[in-house]
Design an enzyme around this catalytic site. Structure first.
Site, PDB file in Angstrom:
ATOM      1  CG  HIS A  90      -0.191   0.140   2.535  1.00  0.00           C
ATOM      2  ND1 HIS A  90       0.531  -0.891   3.081  1.00  0.00           N
ATOM      3  CD2 HIS A  90      -0.050   1.188   3.385  1.00  0.00           C
ATOM      4  CE1 HIS A  90       1.082  -0.507   4.218  1.00  0.00           C
ATOM      5  NE2 HIS A  90       0.752   0.774   4.424  1.00  0.00           N
ATOM      6  CG  ASP A  92       1.499   5.155   4.851  1.00  0.00           C
ATOM      7  OD1 ASP A  92       0.992   4.025   5.009  1.00  0.00           O
ATOM      8  OD2 ASP A  92       2.617   5.461   5.282  1.00  0.00           O
ATOM      9  CG  HIS A 244       4.938   1.140   3.051  1.00  0.00           C
ATOM     10  ND1 HIS A 244       4.327   2.251   2.511  1.00  0.00           N
ATOM     11  CD2 HIS A 244       4.397   0.993   4.291  1.00  0.00           C
ATOM     12  CE1 HIS A 244       3.468   2.761   3.370  1.00  0.00           C
ATOM     13  NE2 HIS A 244       3.472   2.008   4.458  1.00  0.00           N
ATOM     14  NE  ARG A 259       2.085   4.946  10.665  1.00  0.00           N
ATOM     15  CZ  ARG A 259       1.151   4.238  10.025  1.00  0.00           C
ATOM     16  NH1 ARG A 259       1.472   3.524   8.964  1.00  0.00           N
ATOM     17  NH2 ARG A 259      -0.093   4.222  10.465  1.00  0.00           N
TER      18      ARG A 259
HETATM   19  C1  SIN Z   1       3.253   0.938   7.757  1.00  0.00           C
HETATM   20  O1  SIN Z   1       2.549   0.382   6.924  1.00  0.00           O
HETATM   21  O2  SIN Z   1       3.387   2.175   7.767  1.00  0.00           O
HETATM   22  C2  SIN Z   1       3.988   0.115   8.789  1.00  0.00           C
HETATM   23  C3  SIN Z   1       5.287  -0.396   8.275  1.00  0.00           C
HETATM   24  C4  SIN Z   1       6.020  -1.236   9.284  1.00  0.00           C
HETATM   25  O3  SIN Z   1       5.598  -1.305  10.440  1.00  0.00           O
HETATM   26  O4  SIN Z   1       7.040  -1.823   8.913  1.00  0.00           O
END
Ligand code: SIN
Length: 271
Positions: A90, A92, A244, A259
């Protein structure tokens, strides 16, 4: 304040990703250092730092040097939780009119094995398509929505797959299928498996064969880089030009990340 230091970028893959060395992010540098970091991130799609043990204030200061903080959150997966946020390819929040320009992930506690993250570069993917398909995609826009509601928390099971009618009725922003990255002039594919519902003016059924082709093509190994985390690692990705995937292979262990999403603007269509 440190003297201006230009970061060194060491590629992690041929087409996407670079590790940035030579900076200590607990310190503050002049603007040109952060400008060079931003340029490396736009050029490589995702950049990585190692051994940067930042506290909350230092994380926010670094993020603020690079953009405007839109969301900050802790991503904590406890040993008894089975689902992971982001365990599907995906980009974000493309279900927003102005999706985040970048995501920064700071590793605090990492399992003793697994828990890697992968990124796929939509610049290289677009450039590898045939000229005919590139020309077709340049003329298209797509509807993005979060009807699939996947990966919202670590504890829950997946919601049921929406029906075709729900996909057709999904409302959300209409984004160009190919967007421009102004810093590099690059044209990048801008659909993703989680949020792209259908092409504008097409039904979900009509859109699916082409979307499925792009979703498979976009994750060819040469477009993908994978990062193995350690406490103090940072990844910062250009959310305009990457997908990602959080690899959920560390059951029974804790993983704690911080994050930060940086505010973005409406995607600029590529010509
Ligand atoms: C995400 O999708 O932003 C999480 C990525 C992760 O935890 O490695």
């Amino acid at each position: 304040m440190e003297t201006a230091t230009l970061p060194e970028a060491h590629k992690t893959g041929g087409l996407i990703g670079a590790e940035i060395r030579g900076l200590d992010l607990t310190r503050e540098y002049p603007d040109e250092t952060y400008e060079a970091v931003r340029q490396a991130w736009a050029e490589h799609g995702v950049i990585f730092f190692r051994d940067q043990h930042l506290n909350e204030e230092q994380r926010e200061r670094f993020a603020t040097k690079l953009g405007t903080i839109r969301v900050k959150q802790e991503l904590r997966k406890e040993p008894e939780q089975t689902r992971a946020i982001g365990e599907g390819w995906h980009t974000d929040m493309t279900c927003f009119d102005e999706p985040p320009v970048a995501t920064m992930l700071f590793a605090e506690e990492i399992p003793s094995w697994g828990g890697d993250t992968q990124w796929a570069g939509m610049g290289p993917a677009f450039e590898a398509l045939s000229s005919g398909l590139r020309a077709t995609l340049l003329g298209l826009r797509a509807i993005h929505s979060n009807v699939r509601k996947l990966g919202l928390s670590y504890g829950q099971t997946d919601p049921p797959e929406p029906s075709i009618a729900e996909y057709d009725a999904a409302e959300g922003p209409v984004h160009p299928v190919v967007r421009l990255i102004p810093e590099t002039g690059r044209r990048v594919l801008y659909v993703n498996p989680e949020f792209t519902m259908r092409f504008e003016g097409w039904t979900r059924r009509e859109s699916l064969p082409l979307l499925r082709y792009l979703f498979e093509f976009g994750i060819r190994p040469e477009f993908v880089t994978r990062f193995h985390w350690a406490p103090g690692s940072i990844a910062m990705w250009d959310n305009r030009q990457t997908w990602h995937f959080a690899v959920n292979d560390y059951q029974g262990q804790r993983r704690v990340m911080h994050r930060i999403l940086l505010a973005g603007t409406k995607p600029i269509p590529a010509a």
